[in-house]
Design an enzyme around this catalytic site. Structure first.
Site, short mmCIF file in Angstrom:
data_model
loop_
_atom_site.label_atom_id
_atom_site.label_comp_id
_atom_site.label_asym_id
_atom_site.label_seq_id
_atom_site.Cartn_x
_atom_site.Cartn_y
_atom_site.Cartn_z
N HIS A 183 30.57 59.15 0.71
CA HIS A 183 29.38 59.24 1.56
C HIS A 183 29.70 59.15 3.06
O HIS A 183 28.81 59.31 3.89
CB HIS A 183 28.39 58.13 1.20
N ALA A 184 30.95 58.89 3.40
CA ALA A 184 31.33 58.71 4.81
C ALA A 184 30.98 59.89 5.72
O ALA A 184 30.70 59.68 6.90
CB ALA A 184 32.81 58.37 4.92
#
Length: 178
Positions: free
Chosen positions: A105-106
């Site tokens: 999700h970064a």
């Protein structure tokens, strides 16, 4: 090889924190966060270990690092993208041509920093629309290395891709440090 790991005070997915890979490669990992103290890592929704913050975003410069790692977890990048200083630090790595690695999700933080336009990257599948809306090209690959921009961008989808992710970002960071 001095590597910044940018993390929110709470919510990073511990398995997506390739700290040991940097140590094993002879590098110096530096935990950077939005607040001093310790960060609370998680194993999905359960609390895991805590880690001491080495530096806060207000006091760091992209020039003092050979690369930036953005670990995942849903909460971690969601908190970071709301912190203007954290977003500015991410943007500075791109502006200064320093390699950046982001997993799972970064890339939400990359979207907020407005650095994905024209880039090819991968992520957890739920981010594909966000990446496309920000002008990036999303691909479903274990690891994606994109050099179509001011820096090398290394992205990966999930913890199962860590071996390939670690190898790709360590190679790019070693080139920067040389």
């Amino acid at each position: 090889m001095r590597i910044a790991f940018l993390m929110a005070p709470e919510g990073v997915e511990q398995v997506e924190l390739p700290w040991q890979a940097v140590l094993d490669a002879g590098g110096e990992p530096v935990l950077v966060s939005t607040k001093p103290g310790r960060i609370q890592a998680f194993h999905h929704l359960d609390k895991a270990d805590t880690f001491p913050v080495d530096e806060v975003v207000a006091d760091v410069s992209a020039e003092s690092f050979d690369g930036l790692v953005l670990p995942g977890g849903v909460a971690n990048p969601d908190v970071l993208r709301l912190d203007e200083r954290a977003v500015a630090v991410v943007r500075a790595f791109f502006e200064r041509g320093r390699p950046v690695a982001a997993i799972c999700h970064a890339p939400w933080t990359l979207v907020e920093a407005d650095v994905v336009s024209g880039r090819v990257l991968t992520s957890w599948p739920s981010l594909r629309t966000d990446i496309r809306n920000a002008g990036g090209t999303w691909v479903d690959r274990q690891v994606q290395v994109c050099e179509q921009g001011p820096n090398t961008l290394i992205t990966s989808r999930k913890p199962g891709d860590l071996k390939a992710f670690d190898e790709a970002f360590l190679a790019a960071f070693a080139r920067q440090a040389a």
